[in-house]
Design an enzyme around this catalytic site. Structure first.
Site, short mmCIF file in Angstrom:
data_model
loop_
_atom_site.label_atom_id
_atom_site.label_comp_id
_atom_site.label_asym_id
_atom_site.label_seq_id
_atom_site.Cartn_x
_atom_site.Cartn_y
_atom_site.Cartn_z
N HIS A 95 1.03 -1.18 0.09
CA HIS A 95 0.17 0.02 -0.03
C HIS A 95 0.95 1.22 -0.02
O HIS A 95 1.92 0.90 0.05
CB HIS A 95 -0.93 -0.12 1.30
CG HIS A 95 -0.01 0.17 2.43
ND1 HIS A 95 0.56 -0.71 3.19
CD2 HIS A 95 -0.10 1.25 3.49
CE1 HIS A 95 1.09 -0.43 4.11
NE2 HIS A 95 0.66 0.76 4.43
N ASP A 97 0.48 5.18 1.76
CA ASP A 97 -0.28 5.70 2.82
C ASP A 97 -1.21 6.81 2.31
O ASP A 97 -0.53 7.87 1.87
CB ASP A 97 0.50 6.34 4.02
CG ASP A 97 1.21 5.26 4.78
OD1 ASP A 97 0.80 4.10 4.43
OD2 ASP A 97 2.45 5.73 5.23
N HIS A 250 4.93 0.08 0.21
CA HIS A 250 5.38 -0.39 1.25
C HIS A 250 4.80 -1.61 1.82
O HIS A 250 3.55 -1.72 1.59
CB HIS A 250 6.01 0.48 2.39
CG HIS A 250 4.89 1.30 3.15
ND1 HIS A 250 4.39 2.29 2.80
CD2 HIS A 250 4.31 1.14 4.41
CE1 HIS A 250 3.42 3.02 3.35
NE2 HIS A 250 3.37 2.20 4.31
N ARG A 265 4.75 6.55 13.88
CA ARG A 265 4.65 7.05 12.25
C ARG A 265 4.15 8.40 12.54
O ARG A 265 3.10 8.75 13.04
CB ARG A 265 3.96 6.25 11.53
CG ARG A 265 4.02 6.55 10.14
CD ARG A 265 3.20 5.53 9.27
NE ARG A 265 1.91 5.89 9.06
CZ ARG A 265 1.05 5.56 8.55
NH1 ARG A 265 1.32 4.25 8.02
NH2 ARG A 265 -0.09 6.17 8.33
C1 SIN Z 1 2.90 1.29 7.61
O1 SIN Z 1 2.49 0.77 6.79
O2 SIN Z 1 3.03 2.49 7.99
C2 SIN Z 1 3.77 0.28 8.78
C3 SIN Z 1 4.95 -0.11 8.00
C4 SIN Z 1 5.82 -0.88 9.02
O3 SIN Z 1 5.53 -1.13 10.05
O4 SIN Z 1 6.91 -1.43 8.61
#
Ligand code: SIN
Length: 277
Positions: A95, A97, A250, A265
């Site tokens: 995905h 964000d 990612h 995050r």
């Molecule tokens: C996310 O998708 O923002 C998390 C990525 C992660 O935990 O590595």
């Protein structure tokens, strides 16, 4: 500060810098490197939540995620957490964000506080390289199309994983209407054409039949995750990754059951996306 690319498709390691002590020249260097490489990795940073926020604000305002549980006392920071007894992780599928928003987040800055002894890596894929590898006729076809992005099936009340992520993901009433973006966007900083669909949030292609839309998206999702467009980041405590949500996907691997993985995050605000010329 040293910036070393990690693959031809995307990614660079940044060393020789403490992100608490940047000057404006350092910030400008990172802005350029971020746009060029899509994702930057830093090691052994020692950040409080306020220092993490101060670093993120060098790149824009904070676009608070409306579904993630925030860090206590820091509503602008999203908690990315999996406890030893939990099965489902957050972000465990390809995905990017906030593509479901009219002005998707420019980037995300993820800081590792507690990492399992082994596992819990994150995969990244480069959508500039993915676009470049398509044939000219397909590039031309895609440049004329817009895709629909939605959050309802992931974060809404009926979402498949709502129960498994309760307490970590919530606020289903914050789901808003679907949006469309060009399938090929121009990177706002470099103008590079980027493939802008992703398997989690892109649900259909405007103006196509259901069958056409499904076939084309299935092809693009498979194309985007080809191994040559991917890199894999192994976290350590104090690692920091900042990725550009326009040019990368990612995927957080969920291979560390029985251990805790805890990151913070911050999502940096972006603008509406323009199609590539
Ligand atoms: C996310 O998708 O923002 C998390 C990525 C992660 O935990 O590595």
């Amino acid at each position: 500060m040293d910036i070393t690319p990690v693959s031809n498709a995307l990614g660079a390691n940044v060393s020789g810098v403490d992100v608490r002590d940047l000057n404006d020249t350092d910030s400008a260097t990172l802005v350029d490197a971020w746009a060029q490489h899509g994702v930057l990795f830093f090691r052994d940073q020692d950040l409080t939540p306020d220092e993490h926020l101060a670093f993120a604000r060098r790149f824009g305002g904070v676009d608070v995620n409306r579904f993630f549980t925030p860090v206590d006392g820091h509503p602008e920071i999203a908690q990315v957490l999996k406890e030893p007894d939990q099965e489902h992780n957050i972000g465990g599928g390809w995905h990017t964000d906030h593509s479901y928003d009219p002005a998707p987040a420019r980037g995300s800055i993820l800081y590792a506080r507690e990492i399992p002894p082994i596992g819990g890596d994150t995969l990244f894929a480069g959508m500039g390289a993915a676009y470049d590898a398509l044939s000219k006729p397909i590039q031309e076809l895609l440049r004329g199309l817009r895709a629909v992005h939605s959050s309802a099936h992931v974060f809404g009340a009926q979402a498949k994983h709502a129960e498994a992520t309760a307490g970590r993901i919530g606020n289903p009433d914050a789901v808003r209407g679907d949006v469309t973006h060009p399938i090929v966007v121009a990177h706002p900083h470099t103008e590079r054409p980027l493939l802008y669909v992703n398997p989690a949030f892109t649900t259909s292609i405007d103006g196509l039949t259901v069958a056409e839309s499904r076939a084309l998206l299935t092809f693009l999702f498979e194309h985007g995750r080809r191994p040559e467009f991917q890199i894999r980041f192994q976290w350590g405590q104090g690692s920091l990754a900042m990725w550009d949500n326009r040019s990368t996907w990612h995927f957080a691997l969920n291979d560390y059951h029985g251990h805790r993985r805890h990151l913070h995050r911050i999502t940096v605000a972006g603008d509406e996306l323009a199609g590539a010329a």
